[in-house]
Design a protein around this motif. Structure first.
Motif, PDB file in Angstrom:
ATOM      1  N   ALA A   2       0.813  -1.210   0.000  1.00 35.42           N
ATOM      2  CA  ALA A   2       0.000   0.000   0.000  1.00 35.42           C
ATOM      3  C   ALA A   2       0.849   1.264   0.000  1.00 35.42           C
ATOM      4  N   ALA A   5       0.762   2.827  -3.298  1.00 35.57           N
ATOM      5  CA  ALA A   5      -0.494   3.538  -3.530  1.00 35.57           C
ATOM      6  C   ALA A   5      -0.459   4.916  -2.887  1.00 35.57           C
ATOM      7  N   SER A   8       1.753   7.111  -5.109  1.00 38.82           N
ATOM      8  CA  SER A   8       1.092   7.469  -6.368  1.00 38.82           C
ATOM      9  C   SER A   8       0.015   8.522  -6.140  1.00 38.82           C
ATOM     10  N   ALA A   9      -0.798   8.303  -5.107  1.00 39.51           N
ATOM     11  CA  ALA A   9      -1.883   9.240  -4.823  1.00 39.51           C
ATOM     12  C   ALA A   9      -1.339  10.598  -4.394  1.00 39.51           C
ATOM     13  N   ASN A 250      -8.320  10.792  -5.496  1.00 39.47           N
ATOM     14  CA  ASN A 250      -6.994  10.432  -5.001  1.00 39.47           C
ATOM     15  C   ASN A 250      -6.910  10.543  -3.478  1.00 39.47           C
ATOM     16  N   GLN A 252      -9.335   9.596  -1.596  1.00 38.93           N
ATOM     17  CA  GLN A 252      -9.894   8.305  -1.199  1.00 38.93           C
ATOM     18  C   GLN A 252      -8.854   7.191  -1.323  1.00 38.93           C
ATOM     19  N   SER A 253      -7.989   7.283  -2.352  1.00 42.48           N
ATOM     20  CA  SER A 253      -6.917   6.291  -2.503  1.00 42.48           C
ATOM     21  C   SER A 253      -5.973   6.336  -1.312  1.00 42.48           C
ATOM     22  N   ALA A 256      -7.705   4.672   1.622  1.00 44.04           N
ATOM     23  CA  ALA A 256      -7.741   3.215   1.479  1.00 44.04           C
ATOM     24  C   ALA A 256      -6.374   2.605   1.772  1.00 44.04           C
ATOM     25  N   ALA A 257      -5.309   3.231   1.245  1.00 37.60           N
ATOM     26  CA  ALA A 257      -3.960   2.724   1.497  1.00 37.60           C
ATOM     27  C   ALA A 257      -3.607   2.839   2.973  1.00 37.60           C
TER      28      ALA A 257
END
Length: 269
Positions: A2, A5, A8-9, A250, A252-253, A256-257
């Motif tokens: 994660a 992620a 990236s986000a 993003n 939200q990403s 989540a991560a």
């Protein structure tokens, strides 16, 4: 994991923040004469290669696809849009616009532009205390080549090919006092923006090709008009909404991560 992620986000949030700044600047200059809007270009970053396409297994079968995990996005540049702005009638002889390609030349400090020159599409001109044609802004940059208007002139006219003529009381024919030049560039998007509606030459833009309006692909000059900003408010508002939504996605990403990493951290408990 994660953590990729998250990276990236977070890179997306940084890039989208730049896009938001560019859009906000476009909207802020919606009434700036001669202003040219910019758009934000993006590009993806490096990839982690977990499996290469085309590799063979024990049975000599070829792997048709690979496995790659991207590491986010970044802004690759801001692209200037030099589309023609709408003409705005003012009836003032010193308000001029370029119909077509080209830039007016103005003098600036040597450390601001190569050769002490900068370029603009803004045609709102005025006279300074010495009778010279200058930009009607807070700096009063001189038009190049310098054009002097005699103090006894009763009226000024500017033709499509850039000739500046004045009417002198007692004379039957207008007197020619100078001619405006226009400069074109092979890659105007490579010009450097320095504020004041000015651009300066760079190695990416190429050298200026200066000459008479209406020749060699240069536009004509129209007196009594100004070129409005080419910002399309509808498109900018759509871009603003898209940027806002992408920012939310993003975010939200990241959430989540973060929750995934929290779950992994709690496995030992």
């Amino acid at each position: 994991m994660a953590i990729n992620a998250l990276q990236s986000a977070s890179s997306a949030l940084s890039a989208l923040n730049t896009a938001l700044d560019v859009t906000a600047n476009n909207l802020a200059n919606i009434n700036t004469d001669g202003f040219k809007s910019s758009r934000t270009n993006f590009q993806d970053l490096l990839y982690i290669e977990k499996a290469q396409p085309g590799t063979l297994n024990a049975n000599q079968d070829q792997r048709p696809i690979g496995t790659y995990v991207g590491l986010g996005v970044r802004v690759s540049g801001t692209h200037l849009d030099f589309a023609q702005g709408a003409p705005r009638f003012t009836s003032k002889p010193l308000d001029i616009m370029i119909e077509g390609e080209g830039f007016f030349e103005v003098t600036v400090e040597d450390d601001l532009g190569p050769g002490g020159l900068a370029y603009t599409r803004a045609g709102n001109l005025s006279l300074n205390s010495e009778g010279e044609l200058v930009l009607a802004n807070d700096q009063g940059r001189r038009i190049q080549p310098v054009i002097n208007i005699p103090p006894e002139a009763s009226s000024i006219s500017i033709s499509k090919d850039g000739f500046v003529r004045v009417a002198i009381p007692g004379e039957t024919e207008p007197q020619e006092v100078g001619q405006l030049n226009l400069s074109t560039f092979i890659n105007p998007a490579g010009l450097k923006q320095v504020g004041e509606n000015l651009y300066v030459e760079t190695s990416a833009s190429g050298a200026p090709n200066s000459g008479v309006p209406g020749t060699d692909g240069r536009g004509n000059v129209s007196s009594g008009f100004l070129e409005s900003s080419n910002v399309d408010p509808t498109r900018e508002l759509i871009d603003l909404i898209r940027t806002q939504r992408a920012f939310e996605f993003n975010s939200q990403s990241i959430k989540a991560a973060d929750e995934s990493l929290r779950s992994v951290a709690q496995l030992r408990r």
